[in-house]
Design a protein around this motif. Structure first.
Motif, PDB file in Angstrom:
ATOM      1  N   LEU A  24      10.987   3.112 -16.293  1.00 15.09           N
ATOM      2  CA  LEU A  24      10.047   3.911 -17.084  1.00 15.09           C
ATOM      3  C   LEU A  24      10.045   5.375 -16.652  1.00 15.09           C
ATOM      4  N   LEU A  25      10.559   5.644 -15.461  1.00 11.94           N
ATOM      5  CA  LEU A  25      10.663   7.026 -14.976  1.00 11.94           C
ATOM      6  C   LEU A  25      11.993   7.584 -15.486  1.00 11.94           C
ATOM      7  N   ALA A  26      11.913   8.508 -16.413  1.00 10.42           N
ATOM      8  CA  ALA A  26      13.093   8.948 -17.155  1.00 10.42           C
ATOM      9  C   ALA A  26      14.167   9.596 -16.305  1.00 10.42           C
ATOM     10  N   ASP A  27      13.757  10.358 -15.306  1.00  8.35           N
ATOM     11  CA  ASP A  27      14.735  11.116 -14.524  1.00  8.35           C
ATOM     12  C   ASP A  27      14.176  11.440 -13.147  1.00  8.35           C
ATOM     13  N   ASP A  28      14.935  12.225 -12.398  1.00  8.90           N
ATOM     14  CA  ASP A  28      14.525  12.565 -11.036  1.00  8.90           C
ATOM     15  C   ASP A  28      13.245  13.400 -11.015  1.00  8.90           C
ATOM     16  N   ASP A  29      13.058  14.230 -12.023  1.00 12.13           N
ATOM     17  CA  ASP A  29      11.819  15.013 -12.097  1.00 12.13           C
ATOM     18  C   ASP A  29      10.611  14.088 -12.194  1.00 12.13           C
ATOM     19  N   ALA A  30      10.733  13.030 -12.986  1.00 13.14           N
ATOM     20  CA  ALA A  30       9.633  12.075 -13.131  1.00 13.14           C
ATOM     21  C   ALA A  30       9.352  11.366 -11.807  1.00 13.14           C
ATOM     22  N   ILE A  31      10.401  11.046 -11.072  1.00 11.12           N
ATOM     23  CA  ILE A  31      10.221  10.429  -9.758  1.00 11.12           C
ATOM     24  C   ILE A  31       9.467  11.373  -8.836  1.00 11.12           C
ATOM     25  N   MET A  32       9.864  12.633  -8.822  1.00  8.73           N
ATOM     26  CA  MET A  32       9.196  13.615  -7.969  1.00  8.73           C
ATOM     27  C   MET A  32       7.728  13.782  -8.376  1.00  8.73           C
ATOM     28  N   ASP A  33       7.468  13.757  -9.680  1.00  9.14           N
ATOM     29  CA  ASP A  33       6.099  13.925 -10.170  1.00  9.14           C
ATOM     30  C   ASP A  33       5.212  12.754  -9.753  1.00  9.14           C
ATOM     31  N   VAL A  34       5.698  11.526  -9.940  1.00  9.51           N
ATOM     32  CA  VAL A  34       4.856  10.365  -9.625  1.00  9.51           C
ATOM     33  C   VAL A  34       4.619  10.269  -8.122  1.00  9.51           C
ATOM     34  N   VAL A  35       5.617  10.605  -7.323  1.00  7.63           N
ATOM     35  CA  VAL A  35       5.432  10.574  -5.867  1.00  7.63           C
ATOM     36  C   VAL A  35       4.471  11.672  -5.432  1.00  7.63           C
ATOM     37  N   SER A  36       4.544  12.821  -6.073  1.00  7.50           N
ATOM     38  CA  SER A  36       3.594  13.902  -5.753  1.00  7.50           C
ATOM     39  C   SER A  36       2.169  13.458  -6.025  1.00  7.50           C
ATOM     40  N   TYR A  37       1.986  12.693  -7.085  1.00 13.52           N
ATOM     41  CA  TYR A  37       0.643  12.172  -7.361  1.00 13.52           C
ATOM     42  C   TYR A  37       0.230  11.133  -6.310  1.00 13.52           C
ATOM     43  N   ILE A  38       1.139  10.243  -5.950  1.00  9.37           N
ATOM     44  CA  ILE A  38       0.816   9.202  -4.968  1.00  9.37           C
ATOM     45  C   ILE A  38       0.370   9.827  -3.645  1.00  9.37           C
ATOM     46  N   ASP A  66       0.862  -1.178   0.000  1.00 14.25           N
ATOM     47  CA  ASP A  66       0.000   0.000   0.000  1.00 14.25           C
ATOM     48  C   ASP A  66       0.901   1.231   0.000  1.00 14.25           C
ATOM     49  N   LEU A  67       0.785   2.046  -1.034  1.00 14.23           N
ATOM     50  CA  LEU A  67       1.637   3.235  -1.162  1.00 14.23           C
ATOM     51  C   LEU A  67       1.100   4.426  -0.387  1.00 14.23           C
ATOM     52  N   ARG A  68      -0.111   4.321   0.111  1.00  9.20           N
ATOM     53  CA  ARG A  68      -0.743   5.465   0.778  1.00  9.20           C
ATOM     54  C   ARG A  68      -0.228   5.661   2.193  1.00  9.20           C
ATOM     55  N   ILE A  69       0.546   4.715   2.677  1.00 11.07           N
ATOM     56  CA  ILE A  69       1.045   4.768   4.049  1.00 11.07           C
ATOM     57  C   ILE A  69       2.370   5.521   4.154  1.00 11.07           C
ATOM     58  N   ALA A  70       3.209   5.366   3.150  1.00  8.35           N
ATOM     59  CA  ALA A  70       4.608   5.805   3.233  1.00  8.35           C
ATOM     60  C   ALA A  70       4.792   7.322   3.158  1.00  8.35           C
ATOM     61  N   ASN A  71       5.907   7.785   3.720  1.00 12.03           N
ATOM     62  CA  ASN A  71       6.327   9.181   3.549  1.00 12.03           C
ATOM     63  C   ASN A  71       6.718   9.388   2.095  1.00 12.03           C
ATOM     64  N   ASP A  72       6.416  10.563   1.567  1.00 12.33           N
ATOM     65  CA  ASP A  72       6.779  10.822   0.171  1.00 12.33           C
ATOM     66  C   ASP A  72       8.296  10.829  -0.026  1.00 12.33           C
ATOM     67  N   TRP A  73       9.050  11.389   0.938  1.00 17.34           N
ATOM     68  CA  TRP A  73      10.506  11.419   0.810  1.00 17.34           C
ATOM     69  C   TRP A  73      11.093  10.003   0.809  1.00 17.34           C
ATOM     70  N   TYR A  74      10.444   9.094   1.535  1.00 22.90           N
ATOM     71  CA  TYR A  74      10.918   7.714   1.552  1.00 22.90           C
ATOM     72  C   TYR A  74      10.663   7.044   0.195  1.00 22.90           C
ATOM     73  N   MET A  75       9.501   7.314  -0.397  1.00 14.03           N
ATOM     74  CA  MET A  75       9.223   6.759  -1.729  1.00 14.03           C
ATOM     75  C   MET A  75      10.222   7.272  -2.752  1.00 14.03           C
ATOM     76  N   VAL A  76      10.560   8.558  -2.675  1.00 18.75           N
ATOM     77  CA  VAL A  76      11.563   9.113  -3.591  1.00 18.75           C
ATOM     78  C   VAL A  76      12.890   8.369  -3.414  1.00 18.75           C
ATOM     79  N   ASN A  86      16.719   4.299  -5.353  1.00 17.70           N
ATOM     80  CA  ASN A  86      17.491   3.086  -5.068  1.00 17.70           C
ATOM     81  C   ASN A  86      17.208   1.991  -6.090  1.00 17.70           C
ATOM     82  N   PHE A  87      15.942   1.828  -6.436  1.00 13.16           N
ATOM     83  CA  PHE A  87      15.602   0.839  -7.461  1.00 13.16           C
ATOM     84  C   PHE A  87      16.233   1.230  -8.793  1.00 13.16           C
TER      85      PHE A  87
END
Length: 199
Positions: A179-193, A140-150, A155-156
């Motif tokens: 599939l996430l091209a760069d760090d900006d994409a990581i930040m964007d997907v986590v912001s959505y989560i 469940d992704l709704r539990i985690a801190n956003d900074w931890y997901m980033v 790491n993956f």
């Protein structure tokens, strides 16, 4: 069944568990009621699924996770898990699942609208609402801190997590995160989560 587990399962629905002496040290890093501690990068755990907690602690214990030189925080967690018996791991997983703390507050600044598009492939395993899927080993992704997901997505992506062949789910995540091209994409997907997080 250990004494700690007996004590935990006897609680009423609206009561919060008190950690047994065997694993009160979890709160030293992860905070009271496991609410997390961003200063030392210890994530929020409260309410996390017991099957996922048990799996990750076993991965740490067996050296499947937490031994990569670029995963400094995993490296700190690995010896903690290695000291636990299988029974203690089950008890910790029960305690984690039964704790409650305030929802993690957003700290990541990305474009959630772009993140929603990027999340579409993630939904196949983690669900449309980020609720996870035990059958697929997806938490469940709704539990985690956003900074931890980033941190974990990074790491993956760099191979410091999910590189061990014994970590099937981790290897799947490592492939998917490409599939996430760069760090900006990581930040964007986590912001959505973070918009999916439970109240």
């Amino acid at each position: 069944m250990g004494l700690a587990l007996v004590c935990l399962t006897a609680l009423a629905e609206d009561e919060l568990p008190v950690p047994a002496d065997d694993f009160v040290y979890c709160t030293v890093c992860h905070g009271v009621q496991l609410m997390g501690n961003p200063i030392i990068k210890a994530p929020r755990l409260s309410g996390m699924e017991p099957w996922y907690v048990e799996k990750q602690l076993q991965n740490f214990k067996k050296g499947i996770r937490g031994l990569h030189g670029d995963d400094a925080f995993g490296y700190e967690m690995q010896p903690m898990a290695a000291a636990l018996s299988d029974e203690q791991i089950r008890e910790v997983a029960t305690f984690v699942n039964m704790t409650r703390s305030p929802a993690a507050q957003p700290t990541v600044r990305g474009d959630a609208a772009k993140g929603k598009i990027l999340y579409a492939p993630c939904a196949a395993c983690h669900g449309i609402n980020g609720e996870g899927n035990e059958a697929l080993g997806s938490p469940d992704l709704r539990i985690a801190n956003d900074w931890y997901m980033v941190t974990q997505l990074r790491n993956f992506k760099n191979g410091s997590r999910g590189g061990n062949p014994a970590d099937i789910n981790g290897m799947q995540m490592r492939a998917s995160v490409q599939l996430l091209a760069d760090d900006d994409a990581i930040m964007d997907v986590v912001s959505y989560i973070t918009t999916l997080q439970r109240k």
